[in-house]
Scaffold this active site. Structure first.
Site, short mmCIF file in Angstrom:
data_model
loop_
_atom_site.label_atom_id
_atom_site.label_comp_id
_atom_site.label_asym_id
_atom_site.label_seq_id
_atom_site.Cartn_x
_atom_site.Cartn_y
_atom_site.Cartn_z
N LYS A 80 0.85 -1.20 0.00
CA LYS A 80 0.00 0.00 0.00
C LYS A 80 0.88 1.25 0.00
CE LYS A 80 -3.71 2.21 2.69
NZ LYS A 80 -4.60 2.08 3.87
N SER A 149 -9.41 2.37 2.89
CA SER A 149 -8.49 3.12 2.04
C SER A 149 -7.48 2.25 1.30
CB SER A 149 -7.72 4.14 2.90
OG SER A 149 -6.94 3.48 3.91
N SER A 173 -10.27 -0.13 6.88
CA SER A 173 -9.56 -0.03 5.60
C SER A 173 -8.90 -1.31 5.11
CB SER A 173 -8.50 1.07 5.67
OG SER A 173 -9.11 2.33 5.82
#
Length: 452
Positions: A80, A149, A173
């Protein structure tokens, strides 16, 4: 091999590599070819280390031929884009960090390097791991959000671009995008995995998680990441409490589970509620003891407690950034910072005390069960790219820092994935993974995105 290499999960890839049925270079090349074909529709990546990844894969093959071992030797993993990788841009979904290139890697990336993993690239995140979505689309239907996210990480695993990816969770997330994309998302107990070298949003709530396509794969990846580090003061100090090997062993008897309708139950779509009830019935037919249970009344206020902590800490984390770049931040993030700045220190410390009490009450509640069953999201991924969905079904478990995991459990009315969330006691991660493996096998969902 009859199956394309990019379809292999972590354990299957490791087995094939160890048996010399293919090389890491061949595996990585196949993943890159698949990405080139499909990612223009999904847009899961912000940075691909294609040549560097192939070089790392060739080195992994040489290490294996020399007899060297590694828990993830030769397996490609995605990161990420709020997690630092040395020499690779970490833009965090914000134009403010367009030119940010870290000189050192995050602790989790160093652990992946030590395990022999191949870092394939960086995946899309919502702006500063908050609300404003990035460009990624859901592999099941590009008109739908992949969640956030950790949008790109969930989508990359679902699309078979990579067998595993790292994400983070401050509210929902990891669990929510995993449920929306039909993959496994695992958020270990708070403190098990170091956050050093990762964007800080909330010191109290931020947690690292993993995405894979199976429970056993999630355990393998997480096991490689666990361990105390001096550069993260919140990583667990008593290493004796930490299960270093999370690889779930088969249960010899069915688990004892609590089916919990959390305070957010009324927000769930009808097909998500029905899927949950069907999943409970399936588990009972498999011999699992599933008892309908109600959380203590104190948890009715848990969402307010979480919001106070998250907004207070987030506002102070990003205060200087807002002062310099307010016009380059989204309206949603500016609103959080502005609102959080108004929360008093007294209200914040009261929320921390409430969190401690809730952790204790949840611990007492969970002692009667091997795990808790609940919903991971409202339902199918919303048919929009303007927001990433409601995290309310993850809030309680993130607040309390307990391990949580979601597995795919079916499809909704629009053909999009639905999930089932399992929650365990603090530091009972190994047990939770055992239970999740049992539930995964009993439910038996094996669906794939249409183009796969």
């Amino acid at each position: 091999m009859s199956e394309a290499l990019h379809h292999l999960g972590v354990k299957a890839a490791l087995q094939g590599l160890r048996e010399d049925r293919f090389t890491s270079e061949a595996l990585v090349r196949d993943c890159l070819t698949h990405i080139a074909r499909l990612d223009p529709k999904i847009e899961a990546w912000v940075w691909l280390k294609s040549e560097a990844a192939l070089e790392t894969a060739r080195a992994a093959d040489q290490h294996r031929r020399a007899g060297k071992q590694g828990a993830l030797l030769g397996v490609p993993v995605a990161i990420k884009d709020i997690i630092d990788v040395r020499g690779v841009p970490t833009r965090m979904g914000s134009p403010v960090f367009e030119d940010n290139v870290p000189s050192t890697s995050a602790r989790v990336v160093l652990r992946l390097d030590e395990a022999g993993a191949v870092i394939l690239g960086k995946t899309v995140t919502a702006e500063l791991a908050y609300f404003s979505p990035g460009k990624t689309r859901n592999p099941w239907n590009p008109a739908h959000t992949p969640g956030g996210s950790s949008s790109g990480s969930a989508a990359a695993v679902a699309a078979r671009f990579v067998p595993a990816a790292l994400g983070t969770q401050t509210n929902g997330s990891v669990i929510r995008p995993a449920a929306f994309c039909g993959v496994v998302g695992y958020k270990p107990s708070s403190g098990l995995i170091s956050r050093s070298g990762i964007l800080k949003f909330s010191q109290t709530l931020d947690q690292v998680g993993v995405f894979t396509r199976g429970v056993a794969d999630a355990a393998v990846v997480a096991s490689a990441l666990i361990g105390r580090t001096p550069d993260d003061p919140d990583s667990l100090s008593d290493f004796a409490l930490v299960p270093q090997d999370l690889d779930p062993k088969p249960l010899f008897q069915p688990p004892r589970l609590a089916a919990v309708r959390s305070p957010a139950w009324h927000l769930a779509d009808a097909d998500q509620q029905e899927n949950f009830l069907q999943s409970v019935a399936t588990l009972r037919r498999a011999g699992t003891s599933v008892e309908a249970a109600v959380l203590p009344d104190a948890f009715q206020l848990a969402h307010d407690v979480h919001r106070t902590i998250m907004h207070y800490e987030g506002a102070r984390t990003f205060a200087a950034l807002q002062e310099q770049h307010r016009d380059r931040l989204s309206a949603e993030l500016n609103r959080l910072i502005d609102n959080g700045a108004q929360i008093t220190e007294a209200a914040y410390y009261a929320a921390l005390e409430s969190r401690t009490r809730l952790q204790s009450e949840l611990g007492d509640f969970l002692r009667r069960y091997d795990a808790l069953l609940t919903l991971p999201a409202r339902g199918e991924a919303p048919a929009t790219l303007e927001h990433t969905g409601d995290p309310a079904f993850c809030t309680l478990w993130t607040l309390c820092g307990v391990p949580a995991l979601t597995i795919p459990s079916g499809l909704g009315a629009h053909g999009m994935p639905l999930g089932l969330q399992l929650v365990g006691g603090y530091l009972q991660d190994a047990r939770l993974l055992q239970v999740a493996l049992w539930c995964e096998e009993a439910i038996g969902f094996r669906g794939n995105p249409p183009e796969l």
